[in-house]
Scaffold this motif. Structure first.
Motif, mmCIF file in Angstrom:
data_model
loop_
_atom_site.group_PDB
_atom_site.id
_atom_site.type_symbol
_atom_site.label_atom_id
_atom_site.label_comp_id
_atom_site.label_asym_id
_atom_site.label_seq_id
_atom_site.Cartn_x
_atom_site.Cartn_y
_atom_site.Cartn_z
ATOM 1 N N GLN A 173 69.876 39.695 83.108
ATOM 2 C CA GLN A 173 70.839 40.775 83.378
ATOM 3 C C GLN A 173 72.033 40.688 82.427
ATOM 4 O O GLN A 173 72.483 41.690 81.870
ATOM 5 N N MET A 174 72.555 39.467 82.241
ATOM 6 C CA MET A 174 73.712 39.295 81.358
ATOM 7 C C MET A 174 73.340 39.555 79.899
ATOM 8 O O MET A 174 74.102 40.154 79.143
ATOM 9 N N GLY A 175 72.158 39.137 79.496
ATOM 10 C CA GLY A 175 71.709 39.383 78.130
ATOM 11 C C GLY A 175 71.558 40.862 77.836
ATOM 12 O O GLY A 175 71.924 41.349 76.763
ATOM 13 N N GLN A 176 71.029 41.604 78.812
ATOM 14 C CA GLN A 176 70.857 43.046 78.632
ATOM 15 C C GLN A 176 72.195 43.747 78.444
ATOM 16 O O GLN A 176 72.336 44.632 77.592
ATOM 17 N N LEU A 177 73.191 43.333 79.238
ATOM 18 C CA LEU A 177 74.505 43.951 79.125
ATOM 19 C C LEU A 177 75.177 43.594 77.801
ATOM 20 O O LEU A 177 75.848 44.427 77.183
ATOM 21 N N ALA A 178 74.998 42.358 77.351
ATOM 22 C CA ALA A 178 75.580 41.943 76.070
ATOM 23 C C ALA A 178 74.967 42.729 74.926
ATOM 24 O O ALA A 178 75.673 43.224 74.035
ATOM 25 N N LEU A 179 73.648 42.874 74.953
ATOM 26 C CA LEU A 179 72.965 43.583 73.883
ATOM 27 C C LEU A 179 73.345 45.068 73.886
ATOM 28 O O LEU A 179 73.523 45.675 72.825
ATOM 29 N N LYS A 180 73.512 45.627 75.053
ATOM 30 C CA LYS A 180 73.917 47.033 75.146
ATOM 31 C C LYS A 180 75.322 47.229 74.583
ATOM 32 O O LYS A 180 75.601 48.195 73.873
ATOM 33 N N ALA A 181 76.225 46.292 74.890
ATOM 34 C CA ALA A 181 77.616 46.419 74.447
ATOM 35 C C ALA A 181 77.750 46.270 72.938
ATOM 36 O O ALA A 181 78.534 46.980 72.295
ATOM 37 N N LEU A 182 76.976 45.362 72.341
ATOM 38 C CA LEU A 182 77.117 45.093 70.914
ATOM 39 C C LEU A 182 76.170 45.926 70.058
ATOM 40 O O LEU A 182 76.405 46.089 68.862
#
Length: 341
Positions: A173-182
């Protein structure tokens, strides 16, 4: 449940299996993530410790510490829900010592408790606790910390059930949000503030790393050990930032680790260049560089485990794994009481 609306709907579903419809745990599989428990078939009431026939059976609860808000919430839940379920709860605090925890488990055996809820201090050494309880024929239910399967096998030890968060999915979940943000093609230099000595934190790190590495421009630095201590986390995160000027993402895989990382980023003046994703720091609002966190619910885990104990003592079967979805919080939100990493 506070879930970022951009996440897939599947993330918001409950993964806990309904106890009333449990199958034989020897043939059960985890609802998601990696297997976390050794399977053990439920026994009949005739094989239970004699103390289980008492009016208010004694359940021993072993916790690592009460300095972490996570365990305070869990202890309170065991005591409150245990009383409501008709149990007498005896809590032992190991003070982060494997030898203390083993001694306390042995004390539970001498006290002839009906069952034990074990939140292991460490994944490997706790296999000895399980083995001792097996030899005393006391049912073992584990919570939060996964006990090392290889060590369990080596000692011919087993427990009935694991209750806790889906660790890998929380990292995903955290990886998905990081990738979406960057952005999916961004140049990412990521650091992990973790605890390499524990299975749960390693599973979180693996989930986070797996997602980030779908971006070919990602570099994931070696994990630094926060020892699940905010002061240690502050130190190691500060050193990580100082030695890696290009770092732009940090993943803190525990709540205390996140607390230290928040302070380190601020002290280094890197708020505009580093985004933090984490397992939630207790009662800490998300704003600015603290982008998102995954929250566990230790009070709920304790309540669920006690329901499993109650079902088992009544002659029912319990599933080997009850994996719970972690809640996700994003900028502008604040985890509530008991929603911690």
């Amino acid at each position: 449940m506070k879930i970022n609306g951009a996440l897939p709907m599947a993330v918001t579903g409950a993964l806990a299996l309904a106890l009333a419809a449990c199958s034989n745990p020897a043939s059960s599989s985890a609802t998601s993530g990696s297997a976390t428990s050794s399977s053990a078939a439920s026994s009949t009431t005739s094989s239970l410790p004699a103390s289980c026939s008492a009016k208010n059976p004694v359940i021993g609860v072993s916790l690592p510490n009460t300095t972490n808000p996570y365990y305070i919430s869990m202890q309170n839940s065991f005591e409150q829900n245990g009383k409501a379920d008709g149990f007498t709860i005896k809590v032992a605090i190991a003070d982060d010592s494997d030898s203390n925890q083993l001694s306390q488990v042995q004390a539970f055996i001498q006290q002839h408790v009906c069952a034990v809820a074990l939140n292991a201090n460490n994944s490997g050494p706790a296999a000895a606790d399980v083995k001792a309880l097996n030899e005393a024929k006391i049912p073992v239910f584990t919570v939060n910390v996964i006990i090392d399967p290889a060590t369990l096998k080596a000692q011919s030890a087993s427990f009935l059930q694991y209750v806790g968060p889906d660790q890998t999915e929380g990292g995903v979940q955290m990886g998905q949000l990081a990738l979406k943000a960057l952005g999916s093609n961004a140049k990412i230099v990521a650091g992990i503030v973790g605890d390499p000595d524990q299975i749960p934190t390693n599973e979180r790190d693996a989930g986070f790393t797996k997602v980030l590495k779908t971006d070919p421009n990602t570099t994931v630095l070696p994990t630094v050990n926060s020892k699940v201590d905010p002061n240690v986390s502050l130190q190691v995160t500060s050193e990580l930032l100082q030695s890696n000027p290009n770092i732009n993402v940090i993943f803190a895989d525990t709540g205390p680790g996140a607390t230290g990382a928040i302070q380190a980023i601020k002290q280094a003046g890197r708020q505009n260049r580093v985004k933090l994703y984490a397992f939630c720091a207790a009662s800490t609002s998300l704003s600015g560089y603290y982008e998102a966190c995954a929250a566990q619910e230790p009070a709920q885990y304790a309540q669920t485990l006690l329901q499993s104990v109650k079902s088992y003592l009544a002659g029912g079967q319990v599933p080997a794994n009850l994996l719970q979805v972690t809640k996700v919080f994003t900028t502008g939100q604040t985890p509530g009481p008991g929603e911690v990493g």
